[in-house]
Write an enzyme that holds these catalytic residues in place. Structure first.
Site, PDB file in Angstrom:
ATOM      1  N   PHE A   1       0.806  -1.219   0.000  1.00  0.00           N
ATOM      2  CA  PHE A   1       0.000   0.000   0.000  1.00  0.00           C
ATOM      3  C   PHE A   1       0.839   1.268   0.000  1.00  0.00           C
ATOM      4  CE2 PHE A   1       0.895  -0.108   4.498  1.00  0.00           C
ATOM      5  CZ  PHE A   1       0.668   1.158   4.985  1.00  0.00           C
ATOM      6  N   LYS A   2       2.109   1.166   0.381  1.00  0.00           N
ATOM      7  CA  LYS A   2       2.949   2.355   0.422  1.00  0.00           C
ATOM      8  C   LYS A   2       3.138   2.970  -0.962  1.00  0.00           C
ATOM      9  CE  LYS A   2       3.441   1.631   4.796  1.00  0.00           C
ATOM     10  NZ  LYS A   2       4.673   1.424   5.521  1.00  0.00           N
ATOM     11  N   ASP A   3       2.938   2.170  -2.024  1.00  0.00           N
ATOM     12  CA  ASP A   3       3.046   2.710  -3.386  1.00  0.00           C
ATOM     13  C   ASP A   3       2.032   3.819  -3.635  1.00  0.00           C
ATOM     14  OD1 ASP A   3       5.110   1.026  -4.323  1.00  0.00           O
ATOM     15  OD2 ASP A   3       3.685  -0.588  -4.721  1.00  0.00           O
TER      16      ASP A   3
ATOM     17  N   THR B   1       7.622   0.413   3.367  1.00  0.00           N
ATOM     18  CA  THR B   1       7.934   1.799   3.020  1.00  0.00           C
ATOM     19  C   THR B   1       9.280   1.898   2.302  1.00  0.00           C
ATOM     20  OG1 THR B   1       6.628   2.798   4.789  1.00  0.00           O
ATOM     21  CG2 THR B   1       8.459   4.080   3.957  1.00  0.00           C
TER      22      THR B   1
END
Length: 497
Positions: free
Chosen positions: A112-114, A147
């Site tokens: 999800f950090k993308d 991250t």
């Protein structure tokens, strides 16, 4: 729209200034002076828009010194052009009439950090120009796994930037480690820390607030910034996907406009669920915010008791990206729920620094419990949940998403609340294939690092994501490690200062 520090309201910055600086000089986090709102008409209009258009609308409310054209370019550069699978950054899967999964792992690093780290380098580049920053911007990142790779990929070969990532040597999955150690790019650096994520995070904060190091950096024509969610430019894009997910549910006729939904989020550093809180503050009809933790249940205990206490054992779990005892973004929530009292936040953070704990006032505790439900999940329950979700829905989840599923069920069993729930899925199961295989009772053939992924693919029929498959045979570029006390030395050596 200006920004203030959670510890000093007099520390005022423009949006671009806050993004460029990352962390306030006294250690506080930047927040908007006021939280903007989405009117009913705007939310209704959003339902007919695509993800990029929704992002432009939301970001435009927070980025006061960015032009519409600059926001358009940042959004388009981040979310189009094949960077996300099928150009759909945040699709939703429906499991049953009350359970939906927001899939945030279709980007270049399968996490999800993308969603934030594909756009942050663009926001930072614009911010540097606006603030006439001519020297190199040095991005420092502490990561619990996801991250780091997402930031490395986002900032790879971005002109005028250098990025240095620290990760806990034994606190990430083997795939996460390989993703970082094989990272391409001429402006990247990676170092393992012999400690846990909290050691990495505290070390980075100390480097940020070291005045002598700042002077050395300035003499070299460089300055620090952050890609962690302490940087508002990291947190802001995460608000977008909650707005977008609600609109998708309306557009797909799963809910009516105005219906409230609950949101269940696996969290360690508190940034992902804080973004949902800000979306709710903007006017998105979100009911209960379900905060899901693993065995490192400092947040669960905090929401129950009002006492945050990091003086406890640290556990390495099957969900390593959540193995955190110091939840940095919680500071922003304390600021918001405490009447935006910077003095109070500064006192609480000082107590955390000196004693490892603090207690919030009764009225703040009551407000927290009204907004949030918190629960935790053991490793054994995590594996059982992966298995049960696959058996019931033929749907594959990773070890972090499983924590959110389990805590969501805890909430449902403890309350008559029948609102539909959006469960946030934060990573591909293939980033933790060995643990997912174990949960499903699969045996990998051979000792190869990718044997669990192959076994998982054969059993489930779910293809290995291309970014993970592409790691096979890649050359390891980074193998440096250090103690926490050696982090500043690594930075100085790498930068030549």
């Amino acid at each position: 729209m200006n920004y203030i520090s959670t510890r000093d309201k007099k520390a005022v910055r423009t949006a671009s200034g806050a993004i460029l600086q990352g962390l306030s000089a006294e250690g506080g986090l930047f927040v908007p002076e006021t939280v903007p709102t989405l009117s009913d008409e705007e939310l209704s209009r959003c339902c007919a828009l695509d993800y990029c258009a929704r992002a432009r609308l939301v970001l435009g409310k927070f980025l006061g010194d960015f032009s519409g054209e600059e926001i358009f370019d940042c959004v388009s550069g981040a979310y189009t052009g094949g960077r996300f699978e099928n150009d759909l950054p945040a699709p939703i899967s429906k499991l049953d009439d009350s359970t939906y999964v927001l899939e945030l792992w279709h980007g270049p690093t399968c996490a999800f950090k993308d969603m934030a780290l594909q756009i942050l380098p663009r926001l930072l580049s614009v911010s540097a120009k606006k603030n006439r920053q001519e020297g190199e911007v040095v991005i420092l990142v502490a990561t619990s796994g996801d991250t780091g790779k997402a930031a490395l990929e986002g900032f790879r070969d971005v002109p005028g930037t250098r990025i240095l990532v620290f990760y806990p040597e034994d606190g990430v999955s083997e795939i996460q480690k390989l993703q970082m150690r094989t990272q391409e790019g001429e402006n990247v650096g990676v170092c393992a820390v012999r400690g846990n994520f909290d050691d990495c995070q505290s070390g980075v904060k100390e480097i940020f607030t070291d005045p002598s190091l700042a002077q050395r950096l300035e003499r070299a024509g460089k300055r620090f910034s952050s890609a962690n969610s302490i940087n508002w430019g990291r947190l802001l894009p995460q608000i977008v996907y909650y707005v977008s997910a609600y609109c998708d549910l309306v557009q797909n006729e799963e809910i009516a406009l105005g219906d409230e939904i609950n949101v269940a989020v696996p969290t360690g550093n508190f940034g992902n669920i804080l973004a949902a809180y800000y979306a709710k503050r903007m006017g998105v009809p979100i009911g209960k915010l379900i905060c899901a933790s693993n065995r490192n249940n400092v947040l669960t205990d905090f929401f129950a008791s009002g006492v945050y206490d990091r003086n406890r054992d640290f556990f390495a779990t099957l969900s390593p990206s959540m193995d955190i005892l110091i939840s940095s973004n919680l500071e922003r929530l304390l600021f918001e729920l405490g009447g935006r009292d910077g003095e109070q936040v500064r006192a609480l953070m000082a107590a955390l620094q000196s004693e490892g704990r603090y207690a919030v006032p009764p009225q703040m505790k009551a407000r927290m419990q009204d907004e949030f439900f918190a629960g935790c999940c053991s490793d054994e329950k995590t594996k059982a949940t992966i298995r049960s979700v696959f058996e019931q829905y033929c749907y594959l989840i990773d070890t972090h998403t499983a924590v959110a599923f389990d805590v969501c069920e805890q909430y449902r069993r403890s309350t008559p609340d029948e609102r539909k729930t959006l469960i946030v899925s934060t990573a591909s199961a293939y980033k933790f294939a060995d643990s997912v295989c174990e949960a499903l009772g699969l045996e990998a053939e051979g000792e190869d690092l990718f044997a669990p992924a192959d076994a998982l693919c054969r059993h489930t029929g779910v293809a290995v994501p291309q970014p993970i498959a592409a790691l096979r045979g890649k050359t390891v570029r980074f193998s440096r490690s250090c103690e926490r006390g050696g982090m500043a030395g690594f930075v100085c050596e790498t930068l030549g200062i």
